[in-house]
Design an enzyme around this catalytic site. Structure first.
Site, short mmCIF file in Angstrom:
data_model
loop_
_atom_site.label_atom_id
_atom_site.label_comp_id
_atom_site.label_asym_id
_atom_site.label_seq_id
_atom_site.Cartn_x
_atom_site.Cartn_y
_atom_site.Cartn_z
N ILE A 34 0.86 -1.19 0.00
CA ILE A 34 0.00 0.00 0.00
C ILE A 34 0.89 1.23 0.00
CG2 ILE A 34 -0.22 -0.03 2.53
CD1 ILE A 34 -3.07 1.10 2.16
N ILE A 61 4.85 -1.24 2.87
CA ILE A 61 4.54 0.16 2.62
C ILE A 61 5.37 0.64 1.43
CG2 ILE A 61 4.36 2.45 3.60
CD1 ILE A 61 2.69 0.23 5.03
N LYS A 62 4.69 1.18 0.42
CA LYS A 62 5.37 1.67 -0.79
C LYS A 62 5.84 3.11 -0.56
CE LYS A 62 3.68 0.63 -4.93
NZ LYS A 62 2.69 0.46 -6.02
N ILE A 63 7.14 3.31 -0.74
CA ILE A 63 7.75 4.63 -0.59
C ILE A 63 8.55 4.92 -1.86
CG2 ILE A 63 9.40 6.03 0.71
CD1 ILE A 63 8.75 4.36 3.17
#
Length: 371
Positions: A108, A139-141
């Site tokens: 996400i 977690i998409k960064i």
């Protein structure tokens, strides 16, 4: 050939197949579970456009949208998306267990507006991990310059990260450095490194789209002969960089020390693998990037194409590194400024992220009003 057999062969070659799509309807209908059981899918990636499409099609979100009337739209989006990701994590939990945490992952994304905000990104990464509340969430960064310290700090907090929007080898090396530094910080803080996972999402098809446009503008036969070759060559050199970490005089000793503490490799992930040029084989960015220990995240259309006629002919990455270097040198010799290419692609990627978020905001606002 039996449905799923070609995808099974891809998985047997060591490629983890992740679906680049998610919707509540896909989860509730059992469609996601069937992809896991029948088509070797072992992960899911999401983005705001995917969620906007999901919310605007079908009735699965109606009851929740009605409950969210009066809520701030950003809070409504968080509620909707984290609920879906949590449910997908539950579907993939057996895969996560069977692979010792390596696969069974659902990603996400932090809000695009935070791409240049280190502290804001870290804070939202913590919030999203907490809201989803499942160990197999990622977690998409984005790998912007301010995103690099955010990646380090998020890993240091023991949170698994999908580093996205990588185009250049230079930025990829900085991502590797951020991952190692984050693991070192995590170890210092007492985290179990074996529970921290990461992938580095190297974008593929967009590279050819931009380079091919420049080759057409150059217009020579020599230039046009290079069309459709830049993206795969760039990805193959990224994988060479990944393989070289253990032997790097700076990174190697640090990585060895981390492995002794239980650290996991940050696997290369091939993103943007749907072919944009209809003249190219629709399985190009899957079949030409087969190598063990990688992830290929595919839109369902690409997955269907590979399932129908994709071929696995052994490793297509490791032995092709020298050929990839020759391709990149040839591009430079005809006048393609690849440093400019990747900067343009990063700028465009950030704008697409922002546009995608605005699309999601508009879709959710409209859906709440109509509920």
């Amino acid at each position: 050939m039996i449905m799923g057999e070609r995808l099974a062969r891809l998985a047997e070659a060591g490629v983890s197949i992740w679906l680049d799509d998610l919707s509540r309807e896909r989860i509730a209908s059992g469609g996601l579970a069937r992809l896991v059981g029948e088509r070797s899918v072992v992960g899911v990636t999401t983005n705001p456009t995917i969620f906007a499409s999901a919310v605007s099609s079908g009735d699965s979100y109606g009851p929740q949208l009605n409950e969210l009337k009066g809520e701030a739209v950003d809070d409504a989006i968080t509620a909707i998306t984290t609920d879906d990701v949590r449910a997908a994590c539950d579907v993939l939990a057996p895969v996560n267990k069977d692979t010792d945490g390596v696969d069974g992952r659902v990603s996400i994304e932090v809000e695009p507006a935070l791409a240049m905000d280190t502290e804001g990104t870290v804070a939202q990464a913590r919030q999203l991990r907490e809201r989803v509340g499942r160990p197999n969430v990622m977690i998409k960064i984005p790998a912007t310059v301010p995103g690099l310290p955010a990646i380090r700090q998020t890993i240091a907090a023991g949170i698994s990260v999908n580093v996205t929007l990588i185009f250049s080898l230079e930025r990829y090396r900085a991502v590797i450095e951020a991952y190692l530094a984050g693991l070192e910080d995590a170890a210092e803080a007492g985290h179990d490194l074996s529970r921290i996972h990461s992938v580095a999402s190297f974008f593929v098809s967009r590279v050819d789209a931009e380079v091919d446009k420049r080759l057409d503008a150059i217009g020579t036969d020599e230039a046009r002969a290079l069309k459709g070759r830049a993206a795969v060559a760039n990805a193959r050199l990224a994988h060479e960089l990944f393989r070289s970490v253990a032997d790097d005089p700076d990174l190697g000793p640090r990585w060895k020390a981390l492995v002794e503490k239980g650290a996991r490799p940050q696997r290369p992930l091939w993103a943007s693998t749907g072919v944009k040029n209809p003249d190219y084989p629709d399985t190009l960015y899957v079949s030409e990037l087969v190598t063990a220990g990688t992830v290929n995240t595919m839109p369902e259309k690409t997955m269907d194409a590979f399932d129908d006629h994709g071929e696995v002919v052994g490793d297509r990455v490791v032995a092709q590194a020298e050929e990839a270097r020759e391709t990149m040198a040839a591009l430079e010799s005809v006048g393609v400024d690849f440093a400019d290419v990747v900067q343009v692609l990063e700028d465009e990627g950030l704008q697409k992220f922002a546009d995608s978020w605005e699309e999601l905001v508009g879709t959710v606002q409209e859906a709440i009003s109509a509920s």
